[in-house]
Design a protein around this motif. Structure first.
Motif, short mmCIF file in Angstrom:
data_model
loop_
_atom_site.label_atom_id
_atom_site.label_comp_id
_atom_site.label_asym_id
_atom_site.label_seq_id
_atom_site.Cartn_x
_atom_site.Cartn_y
_atom_site.Cartn_z
N UNK A 186 35.00 44.10 -12.94
CA UNK A 186 35.15 45.21 -13.86
C UNK A 186 36.29 44.94 -14.84
N UNK A 187 36.27 45.68 -15.93
CA UNK A 187 37.35 45.60 -16.91
C UNK A 187 38.39 46.66 -16.56
N UNK A 188 39.66 46.31 -16.71
CA UNK A 188 40.73 47.27 -16.46
C UNK A 188 41.90 46.93 -17.38
N UNK A 189 42.95 47.73 -17.31
CA UNK A 189 44.12 47.53 -18.16
C UNK A 189 45.31 47.11 -17.31
N UNK A 190 46.13 46.25 -17.84
CA UNK A 190 47.27 45.71 -17.11
C UNK A 190 48.35 46.77 -16.91
N UNK A 191 48.69 47.02 -15.62
CA UNK A 191 49.82 47.89 -15.34
C UNK A 191 51.10 47.06 -15.39
N UNK A 192 52.21 47.62 -14.97
CA UNK A 192 53.49 46.90 -15.08
C UNK A 192 53.49 45.61 -14.27
#
Length: 241
Positions: A186-192
């Motif tokens: 899946x596509x996701x966004x980079x957290x810290x």
């Protein structure tokens, strides 16, 4: 340059690997054209058909695009590493087969509480300890992925990080054989954490791959979450009828 002995890899695959390596290393950079078929024939000392087989493979992987018209040439579209989803193999094995230099930038191995999601996979309590292996991995000096792998403590894997060129290699040394694996991509966004590990901006798009693996007896032995830089890595799914 090419291996021509009887048991060597087919010439077109060797040429494919060499051209791909030049693309990954930016010797053939994105937006530029690679040498012509005539030039590649002369460079490698092979037939036009062999060159075309190699280039077609790279076109199918999305690294190259053939432009129509006289003098247009073949353009570099991407330098992302292509991962073919066909068999159960470790990342290490896949990269070695493609001739890439792989190393760990960071690695840690420890026992940690399973937590709810991991415990549900292994059928244990959330407070039970599991083996955890975290790695930030590089290919040809580029950071490609950050992974977190969990393995039941009962498998007694060592915590010496120097032993982990590959988790699956360590499984093999323990006489553990993977019989089945299931993956979700899946596509996701980079957290810290992901931003720091992959050295990308906070909120940048990444590919997340979740794998659960069973041994040949049907027992779950692995739960891994891997985060890939989407500009450096992509998947190729082979479909047949």
């Amino acid at each position: 340059m090419l291996q021509r002995q009887k048991d060597a890899k087919p010439l077109y695959l060797q040429i494919k690997d060499i051209v791909r390596q030049k693309i990954i290393n930016n010797e053939y950079s994105i937006g530029t054209t690679i040498p012509s078929e005539n030039e590649l024939e002369e460079m490698f000392g092979v037939s036009r058909m062999t060159i075309r087989q190699a280039i077609t493979e790279l076109v199918n992987e999305g690294l190259l695009r053939k432009e129509r018209g006289r003098g247009k040439g073949t353009i570099v579209l991407s330098n992302a590493i292509a991962d073919r989803l066909t068999t159960i193999k470790s990342f290490t094995q896949k990269m070695q087969e493609q001739g890439f230099i792989l190393k760990n930038k960071e690695i840690a191995a420890m026992l940690v509480p399973a937590g709810e999601s991991v415990a549900s996979v292994f059928g244990i309590d959330a407070a039970d300890e599991v083996f955890c292996l975290t790695r930030t991995r590089m290919v040809n000096d580029d950071i490609i992925l950050y992974s977190v792998s969990f393995v039941p403590r009962t498998l007694s894997l060592p915590t010496d990080v120097s032993l982990y060129d590959s988790l699956y290699h360590q499984f093999s040394k323990q006489n553990i054989t993977i019989g089945h694996a299931e993956e979700f991509i899946e596509a996701t966004l980079a957290d810290e954490i992901i931003s720091e590990k992959l050295e990308i901006p906070l909120g940048a798009a990444v590919l997340k791959r979740t794998r659960t693996s069973k041994d040949t007896s049907g027992q779950y032995i692995e739960y891994t979450e891997t985060y890939y830089r989407s500009d450096k890595y992509k998947y190729v799914v082979e479909l047949t009828q």
